[in-house]
Design a protein around this motif. Structure first.
Motif, PDB file in Angstrom:
ATOM      1  N   VAL A  55      44.818  34.319  27.268  1.00 41.60           N
ATOM      2  CA  VAL A  55      45.048  35.749  27.483  1.00 41.60           C
ATOM      3  C   VAL A  55      43.969  36.325  28.401  1.00 41.60           C
ATOM      4  O   VAL A  55      44.269  37.096  29.321  1.00 41.60           O
ATOM      5  CB  VAL A  55      45.096  36.509  26.136  1.00 41.60           C
ATOM      6  N   GLN A  56      42.719  35.941  28.195  1.00 45.08           N
ATOM      7  CA  GLN A  56      41.634  36.423  29.055  1.00 45.08           C
ATOM      8  C   GLN A  56      41.798  35.911  30.489  1.00 45.08           C
ATOM      9  O   GLN A  56      41.537  36.638  31.444  1.00 45.08           O
ATOM     10  CB  GLN A  56      40.277  35.997  28.489  1.00 45.08           C
ATOM     11  N   ILE A  58      44.654  35.129  31.951  1.00 43.31           N
ATOM     12  CA  ILE A  58      45.776  35.873  32.534  1.00 43.31           C
ATOM     13  C   ILE A  58      45.306  37.240  33.006  1.00 43.31           C
ATOM     14  O   ILE A  58      45.640  37.675  34.121  1.00 43.31           O
ATOM     15  CB  ILE A  58      46.937  35.988  31.520  1.00 43.31           C
ATOM     16  N   THR A  59      44.513  37.920  32.191  1.00 47.00           N
ATOM     17  CA  THR A  59      44.005  39.245  32.557  1.00 47.00           C
ATOM     18  C   THR A  59      43.184  39.176  33.834  1.00 47.00           C
ATOM     19  O   THR A  59      43.356  39.999  34.748  1.00 47.00           O
ATOM     20  CB  THR A  59      43.165  39.826  31.404  1.00 47.00           C
ATOM     21  N   LYS A  60      42.293  38.186  33.938  1.00 48.34           N
ATOM     22  CA  LYS A  60      41.451  38.055  35.133  1.00 48.34           C
ATOM     23  C   LYS A  60      42.280  37.723  36.372  1.00 48.34           C
ATOM     24  O   LYS A  60      42.036  38.258  37.452  1.00 48.34           O
ATOM     25  CB  LYS A  60      40.368  37.006  34.899  1.00 48.34           C
ATOM     26  N   CYS A  62      45.451  38.442  36.873  1.00 52.16           N
ATOM     27  CA  CYS A  62      46.249  39.632  37.226  1.00 52.16           C
ATOM     28  C   CYS A  62      45.422  40.634  38.024  1.00 52.16           C
ATOM     29  O   CYS A  62      45.905  41.201  39.006  1.00 52.16           O
ATOM     30  CB  CYS A  62      46.813  40.293  35.966  1.00 52.16           C
ATOM     31  N   LYS A  63      44.177  40.822  37.610  1.00 52.54           N
ATOM     32  CA  LYS A  63      43.310  41.761  38.334  1.00 52.54           C
ATOM     33  C   LYS A  63      42.962  41.240  39.724  1.00 52.54           C
ATOM     34  O   LYS A  63      43.018  41.968  40.702  1.00 52.54           O
ATOM     35  CB  LYS A  63      42.029  42.020  37.542  1.00 52.54           C
ATOM     36  N   THR A  68      51.257  40.545  37.521  1.00 50.89           N
ATOM     37  CA  THR A  68      51.451  40.984  36.135  1.00 50.89           C
ATOM     38  C   THR A  68      51.503  39.770  35.211  1.00 50.89           C
ATOM     39  O   THR A  68      51.851  38.663  35.650  1.00 50.89           O
ATOM     40  CB  THR A  68      52.766  41.764  35.981  1.00 50.89           C
ATOM     41  N   PRO A  69      51.208  39.986  33.928  1.00 53.06           N
ATOM     42  CA  PRO A  69      51.322  38.879  32.967  1.00 53.06           C
ATOM     43  C   PRO A  69      52.735  38.296  32.922  1.00 53.06           C
ATOM     44  O   PRO A  69      52.890  37.090  32.734  1.00 53.06           O
ATOM     45  CB  PRO A  69      50.949  39.531  31.632  1.00 53.06           C
ATOM     46  N   GLY A  73      51.975  34.669  33.537  1.00 51.41           N
ATOM     47  CA  GLY A  73      51.514  34.198  32.227  1.00 51.41           C
ATOM     48  C   GLY A  73      51.968  32.799  31.857  1.00 51.41           C
ATOM     49  O   GLY A  73      51.166  31.962  31.429  1.00 51.41           O
TER      50      GLY A  73
END
Length: 94
Positions: A55-56, A58-60, A62-63, A68-69, A73
């Motif tokens: 999850v972390q 994916i967040t990085k 995406c930024k 998007t996730p 993802g």
């Protein structure tokens, strides 16, 4: 525990270097060589220097790559699972 929230980290037994924009890895015990071109794979490898959840990651991603996730993802989860299957990363303890 969901694999999305499980901590992963690079396998410290894997030798790693950067060569001409690629991340090159060598598993000396098994005699295997792997490489990641610059881009998402290399970014994920960099993030996995410290214990990190999918999850972390994916967040990085995406930024950094303006996505998007929903779009990335599943691919990121599959990539980390592949790294784990090849013993390039391992499950980290908290």
């Amino acid at each position: 525990m969901s694999q999305l929230n499980q901590l992963f980290i690079r396998n410290s037994d894997i030798l790693t270097t950067n060569m001409d924009g690629e991340v090159v890895m060598m598993d000396v015990d098994q005699g295997f060589y792997f490489s990641l071109s610059s881009g998402v794979g290399a970014t994920i490898w960099s993030v996995l220097e410290k214990p990190t959840t999918i999850v972390q990651i994916i967040t990085k991603i995406c930024k950094k790559y303006d996505t998007t996730p929903e779009d990335c993802g599943d691919d990121i989860e599959g990539f980390v699972q592949e790294l784990h299957a090849k013993q390039l990363v391992k499950v980290a303890t908290a």
